[in-house]
Design an enzyme around this catalytic site. Structure first.
Site, PDB file in Angstrom:
ATOM      1  N   GLY A   1       0.967  -1.109  -0.165  1.00  0.00           N
ATOM      2  CA  GLY A   1       0.412   0.190  -0.198  1.00  0.00           C
ATOM      3  C   GLY A   1       0.979   1.342   0.079  1.00  0.00           C
ATOM      4  O   GLY A   1       2.075   1.368   0.816  1.00  0.00           O
TER       5      GLY A   1
ATOM      6  N   ARG B   1       0.579  -4.868  -5.899  1.00  0.00           N
ATOM      7  CA  ARG B   1       1.264  -6.180  -4.707  1.00  0.00           C
ATOM      8  C   ARG B   1       1.118  -7.206  -6.333  1.00  0.00           C
ATOM      9  O   ARG B   1       0.443  -7.322  -7.238  1.00  0.00           O
ATOM     10  CB  ARG B   1      -0.507  -6.343  -4.824  1.00  0.00           C
ATOM     11  CG  ARG B   1      -0.324  -5.356  -3.512  1.00  0.00           C
ATOM     12  CD  ARG B   1      -2.370  -5.804  -2.580  1.00  0.00           C
ATOM     13  NE  ARG B   1      -2.018  -4.416  -1.942  1.00  0.00           N
ATOM     14  CZ  ARG B   1      -1.526  -3.875  -0.341  1.00  0.00           C
ATOM     15  NH1 ARG B   1      -0.437  -4.558  -0.306  1.00  0.00           N
ATOM     16  NH2 ARG B   1      -2.096  -3.036  -0.034  1.00  0.00           N
TER      17      ARG B   1
ATOM     18  N   ASP C   1       5.070  -5.141   6.170  1.00  0.00           N
ATOM     19  CA  ASP C   1       5.371  -6.511   5.876  1.00  0.00           C
ATOM     20  C   ASP C   1       5.829  -7.923   4.853  1.00  0.00           C
ATOM     21  O   ASP C   1       6.760  -8.159   4.587  1.00  0.00           O
ATOM     22  CB  ASP C   1       3.997  -7.383   6.360  1.00  0.00           C
ATOM     23  CG  ASP C   1       4.229  -6.901   8.597  1.00  0.00           C
ATOM     24  OD1 ASP C   1       5.201  -6.115   8.512  1.00  0.00           O
ATOM     25  OD2 ASP C   1       3.633  -8.116   9.207  1.00  0.00           O
TER      26      ASP C   1
ATOM     27  N   THR D   1       4.634   2.286   5.297  1.00  0.00           N
ATOM     28  CA  THR D   1       3.277   2.082   5.787  1.00  0.00           C
ATOM     29  C   THR D   1       2.184   2.836   6.706  1.00  0.00           C
ATOM     30  O   THR D   1       3.236   3.574   7.665  1.00  0.00           O
ATOM     31  CB  THR D   1       3.082   0.408   6.190  1.00  0.00           C
ATOM     32  OG1 THR D   1       1.881   0.193   6.600  1.00  0.00           O
ATOM     33  CG2 THR D   1       4.106   0.305   7.153  1.00  0.00           C
TER      34      THR D   1
ATOM     35  N   ASP E   1      -0.061   2.106   8.568  1.00  0.00           N
ATOM     36  CA  ASP E   1      -0.179   1.567   9.798  1.00  0.00           C
ATOM     37  C   ASP E   1       0.988   1.654  10.830  1.00  0.00           C
ATOM     38  O   ASP E   1       0.088   1.158  12.173  1.00  0.00           O
ATOM     39  CB  ASP E   1      -0.554  -0.084   9.554  1.00  0.00           C
ATOM     40  CG  ASP E   1      -1.623  -0.260   7.822  1.00  0.00           C
ATOM     41  OD1 ASP E   1      -2.611   0.703   8.102  1.00  0.00           O
ATOM     42  OD2 ASP E   1      -1.310  -0.611   7.566  1.00  0.00           O
TER      43      ASP E   1
ATOM     44  N   ASP F   1       2.160  -0.738  11.896  1.00  0.00           N
ATOM     45  CA  ASP F   1       2.785  -2.053  12.204  1.00  0.00           C
ATOM     46  C   ASP F   1       4.127  -2.721  12.530  1.00  0.00           C
ATOM     47  O   ASP F   1       3.843  -3.916  12.777  1.00  0.00           O
ATOM     48  CB  ASP F   1       1.433  -2.335  12.469  1.00  0.00           C
ATOM     49  CG  ASP F   1       1.244  -2.745  10.516  1.00  0.00           C
ATOM     50  OD1 ASP F   1       2.218  -1.751   9.971  1.00  0.00           O
ATOM     51  OD2 ASP F   1       0.837  -3.600  10.255  1.00  0.00           O
TER      52      ASP F   1
ATOM     53  N   ARG G   1      -7.001  -2.731   9.866  1.00  0.00           N
ATOM     54  CA  ARG G   1      -6.423  -4.494  10.044  1.00  0.00           C
ATOM     55  C   ARG G   1      -6.338  -4.994  10.752  1.00  0.00           C
ATOM     56  O   ARG G   1      -6.756  -5.688  11.560  1.00  0.00           O
ATOM     57  CB  ARG G   1      -6.760  -4.702   8.713  1.00  0.00           C
ATOM     58  CG  ARG G   1      -7.845  -4.704   7.401  1.00  0.00           C
ATOM     59  CD  ARG G   1      -7.469  -5.513   5.942  1.00  0.00           C
ATOM     60  NE  ARG G   1      -6.214  -5.806   5.914  1.00  0.00           N
ATOM     61  CZ  ARG G   1      -5.524  -4.645   5.239  1.00  0.00           C
ATOM     62  NH1 ARG G   1      -6.590  -4.273   4.038  1.00  0.00           N
ATOM     63  NH2 ARG G   1      -4.216  -4.568   4.346  1.00  0.00           N
TER      64      ARG G   1
END
Ligand code: ATP
Length: 324
Positions: free
Chosen positions: A11, A72, A103, A126, A128, A130, A172
């Protein structure tokens, strides 16, 4: 090492351009030839690779998205796909890669190194936040500020009409955007994938809100265990069962990925980009360049991928404490 290439993957996130710029210019500064690979692993397989000059990255530090585009690639998950990618890199004598992604991107890079020996240093791209091995990821700060700006605007309507608003933000698997925009936006509740969501507690708190509170904002990370903001709103509405109460849902969606990166994201992206190139020159591979407590830190892909980054417990306490 004489030739390296940079690509963005997964993303997109605000600040990727600042990172590409830093990679290209750091490489040139150190006497390397730098190539840009378009559309991530998909472009690597297709051979969409162009030599970058210093001017190729002019006037992009302030732009969202990624000039190299992102994609992707299912084909890169196969050995045949990775072999095609290797052949294109080999033909151009590219000896090192800087991967800007998350990731999945790093997992692919690790497998690629094991099979074909081309080293990769990653940059955490990213929204996120994360990834283990960096306090913040590139794009997170911008995404939080975008969500916060939307929450502030929603609060105006919520307060004018005495409404309860459920605002769904991205996340998510991780609740960082929800938590930070929730604290900044004065949310009454923040629901995140990392913690159990107690519907009864939300219902009883909403019923017992002090009378002077004219609005409530409930920030919901999209990966909450009870479902989307829409689904959770329906559950709450049913349990409260009071036709005089007005419940609304806003899903912020992709606006959180776009826009001008904040100063923090531009600086983080620039530092990670420079560190990635210098890491490759030092002979590093299979690791991500991140910033922890203000210092550049290289964390192996093994440790940065698939290791959940915990939410700070005092953040959750803050939300409860400040919503009384
Ligand atoms: P985001 O956090 O934005 O989702 P990401 O890097 O995790 O970023 P993914 O779509 O998961 O995004 O991964 C990007 C690409 O990395 C995939 O499209 C695929 O080409 C490659 N990739 C992911 N997992 C693997 C794998 N196990 N083997 C080979 N390649 C992979």
């Amino acid at each position: 090492m004489k030739k390296i290439a940079v690509f963005s993957s997964g993303g997109d996130s605000p600040g990727m351009n600042a990172c590409i710029r830093a990679v290209v210019r750091t490489g040139i500064y150190h006497g390397l030839e730098v190539f840009g690979i378009y559309r991530g692993y998909e472009g690597m397989i297709e051979g969409e690779i162009k030599k970058m000059q210093s001017h190729s990255v002019s006037n992009i530090v302030q732009r969202g998205g990624t000039i190299l585009k992102s994609a992707r690639s299912m084909e890169f998950k196969t050995y045949e796909g990775r072999k095609k990618a290797f052949e294109h890199l080999h033909a151009l004598e590219i000896e090192g890669l800087v991967a800007i992604g998350g990731d999945g991107t790093f997992t692919g890079a690790k497998i690629f190194f094991e099979e074909f020996g081309i080293p990769t240093v990653g940059c955490p791209g990213t929204i996120d936040n994360d990834l283990f091995g960096t306090d913040f990821t590139i794009g997170f700060d911008t995404a939080v500020n975008t969500a916060l700006d939307a929450i502030d605007k929603i609060r105006d309507t919520a307060a004018s009409h005495d409404r309860v608003f459920f605002v769904e933000v991205m996340g998510r698997d991780a609740g960082f955007i929800a938590i930070e925009s929730g604290i900044g936006g004065g949310a009454e509740f923040v629901l995140v994938p990392e913690t159990k969501t107690d519907l009864d507690q939300i219902v009883s708190s909403l019923k017992n809100l002090r009378k002077s509170k004219s609005s409530s904002i409930i920030v919901v990370a999209e990966g909450d265990e009870l479902g989307s903001a829409e689904q959770i709103m329906k559950l709450v509405k049913e349990k409260i069962n009071d036709p005089s109460k007005d419940f609304k849902v806003t899903t912020l969606g992709h606006i959180q990925r776009g826009g001008k990166p904040t100063a923090k994201d531009r600086v983080l992206a620039s530092r990670c980009g420079m560190a990635a190139v210098e890491g490759l020159i030092q002979g590093r591979t299979n690791c991500m360049a991140g910033i922890i407590h203000g210092e550049v830190v290289y964390t192996s892909f093994e440790n940065s991928v698939g290791k959940p980054k915990p939410l700070l417990p005092d953040y959750l306490k803050l939300i409860n404490l400040l919503s009384i």
